[in-house]
Design an enzyme around this catalytic site. Structure first.
Site, PDB file in Angstrom:
ATOM      1  N   SER A  46     -90.047 -73.306 -64.904  1.00 36.54           N
ATOM      2  CA  SER A  46     -90.717 -72.361 -64.011  1.00 36.54           C
ATOM      3  C   SER A  46     -92.231 -72.536 -63.985  1.00 36.54           C
ATOM      4  O   SER A  46     -92.848 -72.464 -62.914  1.00 36.54           O
ATOM      5  CB  SER A  46     -90.358 -70.926 -64.409  1.00 36.54           C
ATOM      6  OG  SER A  46     -90.711 -70.674 -65.766  1.00 36.54           O
ATOM      7  N   THR A  47     -92.856 -72.763 -65.140  1.00 35.17           N
ATOM      8  CA  THR A  47     -94.309 -72.937 -65.158  1.00 35.17           C
ATOM      9  C   THR A  47     -94.703 -74.263 -64.524  1.00 35.17           C
ATOM     10  O   THR A  47     -95.670 -74.346 -63.758  1.00 35.17           O
ATOM     11  CB  THR A  47     -94.851 -72.849 -66.591  1.00 35.17           C
ATOM     12  OG1 THR A  47     -94.386 -71.641 -67.209  1.00 35.17           O
ATOM     13  CG2 THR A  47     -96.372 -72.841 -66.601  1.00 35.17           C
ATOM     14  N   GLY A  85     -93.934 -77.806 -69.190  1.00 36.52           N
ATOM     15  CA  GLY A  85     -93.783 -76.576 -69.948  1.00 36.52           C
ATOM     16  C   GLY A  85     -93.086 -76.830 -71.270  1.00 36.52           C
ATOM     17  O   GLY A  85     -92.831 -77.972 -71.662  1.00 36.52           O
ATOM     18  N   ALA A  86     -92.775 -75.763 -71.974  1.00 39.05           N
ATOM     19  CA  ALA A  86     -92.040 -75.850 -73.237  1.00 39.05           C
ATOM     20  C   ALA A  86     -91.319 -74.534 -73.462  1.00 39.05           C
ATOM     21  O   ALA A  86     -91.715 -73.488 -72.939  1.00 39.05           O
ATOM     22  CB  ALA A  86     -92.973 -76.155 -74.403  1.00 39.05           C
ATOM     23  N   ASP A  87     -90.260 -74.600 -74.248  1.00 34.72           N
ATOM     24  CA  ASP A  87     -89.520 -73.391 -74.600  1.00 34.72           C
ATOM     25  C   ASP A  87     -90.082 -72.737 -75.851  1.00 34.72           C
ATOM     26  O   ASP A  87     -90.044 -71.517 -75.988  1.00 34.72           O
ATOM     27  CB  ASP A  87     -88.045 -73.729 -74.778  1.00 34.72           C
ATOM     28  CG  ASP A  87     -87.431 -74.250 -73.486  1.00 34.72           C
ATOM     29  OD1 ASP A  87     -87.455 -73.498 -72.491  1.00 34.72           O
ATOM     30  OD2 ASP A  87     -86.965 -75.393 -73.458  1.00 34.72           O
ATOM     31  N   GLY A 130     -83.674 -76.431 -69.591  1.00 38.34           N
ATOM     32  CA  GLY A 130     -83.112 -76.854 -68.314  1.00 38.34           C
ATOM     33  C   GLY A 130     -82.305 -78.131 -68.400  1.00 38.34           C
ATOM     34  O   GLY A 130     -81.927 -78.701 -67.372  1.00 38.34           O
ATOM     35  N   GLU A 165     -87.864 -85.795 -69.681  1.00 41.60           N
ATOM     36  CA  GLU A 165     -89.146 -85.196 -70.040  1.00 41.60           C
ATOM     37  C   GLU A 165     -89.797 -85.937 -71.207  1.00 41.60           C
ATOM     38  O   GLU A 165     -91.011 -86.183 -71.206  1.00 41.60           O
ATOM     39  CB  GLU A 165     -88.943 -83.720 -70.397  1.00 41.60           C
ATOM     40  CG  GLU A 165     -88.615 -82.841 -69.207  1.00 41.60           C
ATOM     41  CD  GLU A 165     -88.186 -81.442 -69.602  1.00 41.60           C
ATOM     42  OE1 GLU A 165     -88.266 -80.543 -68.754  1.00 41.60           O
ATOM     43  OE2 GLU A 165     -87.761 -81.234 -70.762  1.00 41.60           O
ATOM     44  N   LYS A 225     -94.126 -68.054 -75.506  1.00 44.23           N
ATOM     45  CA  LYS A 225     -93.547 -69.300 -76.021  1.00 44.23           C
ATOM     46  C   LYS A 225     -94.209 -69.779 -77.312  1.00 44.23           C
ATOM     47  O   LYS A 225     -93.780 -70.785 -77.883  1.00 44.23           O
ATOM     48  CB  LYS A 225     -93.656 -70.397 -74.955  1.00 44.23           C
ATOM     49  CG  LYS A 225     -93.060 -70.031 -73.604  1.00 44.23           C
ATOM     50  CD  LYS A 225     -91.582 -69.735 -73.698  1.00 44.23           C
ATOM     51  CE  LYS A 225     -91.002 -69.297 -72.369  1.00 44.23           C
ATOM     52  NZ  LYS A 225     -91.046 -70.318 -71.334  1.00 44.23           N
TER      53      LYS A 225
END
Length: 238
Positions: free
Chosen positions: A32-33, A88-90, A103, A109, A127
């Site tokens: 999303s980011t 991004g990152a989780d 995802g 990635e 996060k």
């Protein structure tokens, strides 16, 4: 008005795009980011603020979005280098080690991040964690015929691994590479990400896992201060 988390993501995505210069080959991340970053990049290209950009995407979702925005794209195999990758990152720990793969795009990635001269991670403040894997499961991509075997081997390493099931189809999630994903919880979290990354990747049947170790150059964090979205640059803890 966007909710606070969306405002944080928008702020950090805009800050990341400010690092992009004309003529760069860019790694365009997933999630999303990263999607907000791709949208901001597309707007700058459309307005003429940026020129001669080439993107390398990390997911089918990102490829479709970038193409719709008119961002020129190439495959990873068609570029000699990537100047800057933004993703991004989780989860992000104090040493800039990451968990990615919510995802199920972590293989591509990681390929893009490892090819980049500079890898910038964009996240909102939720996060940032002290220890990985206490709040987010570690994805491990496995060959379809090996998931049971790998599940057992992960248990020997102290992990509980569940096959990730799809939300909008019957059966498991299938990655862009045609593989399955095990989501792993390690007892007590992950104390040594570098060691665990190697141990998991050495298991027969594993393609790659979602630990990103010693790849990140900078972390940009979206945060809310006095009701206003802003960006903080993290300092790495060695």
């Amino acid at each position: 008005m966007a909710d606070l988390q969306t405002q944080m993501k928008q702020a950090v995505a805009a800050a990341a795009v400010e690092q992009i210069k004309d003529g760069m080959v860019l790694g365009l991340g997933s999630g999303s980011t990263a999607a907000l970053m791709i949208q901001a990049l597309g707007a700058k290209l459309a307005s003429g603020e940026l020129r001669d950009i080439v993107g390398v995407t990390t997911s089918f979702q990102g490829e479709v979005m970038a193409a719709e925005l008119g961002i020129p794209l190439r495959n990873l195999t068609a570029v000699d280098r990537i100047d800057l990758a933004i993703d991004g990152a989780d989860e992000v720990d104090p040493s800039f080690q990451l968990i990615k793969g919510g995802g199920a795009c972590h293989v591509q990635e990681k390929l893009v991040a490892s090819r980049a001269d500079r890898f910038v991670v964009v996240v909102d403040s939720t996060k940032i964690v002290d220890r990985l894997n206490l709040g987010f499961l570690l994805p491990v991509e496995v060959l379809p015929g090996a998931w049971r075997q790998v599940q057992g081997r992960l248990a020997e390493l102290g992990g509980i691994a569940d096959l990730r099931m799809a939300q909008c189809k019957a059966g498991p999630v299938v990655t862009d590479q045609g593989n399955l994903v095990l989501d792993v919880s390690m007892a007590g979290g992950i104390g040594d990400p570098e060691d665990l990354e190697c141990r998991i990747n050495n298991l027969p049947g594993v393609l790659e896992n979602g630990l990103f170790v010693n790849l990140t150059d900078e972390v940009l964090v979206g945060q809310i201060s006095d009701g206003v979205a802003g960006v903080r640059r993290l300092q790495r803890r060695e």
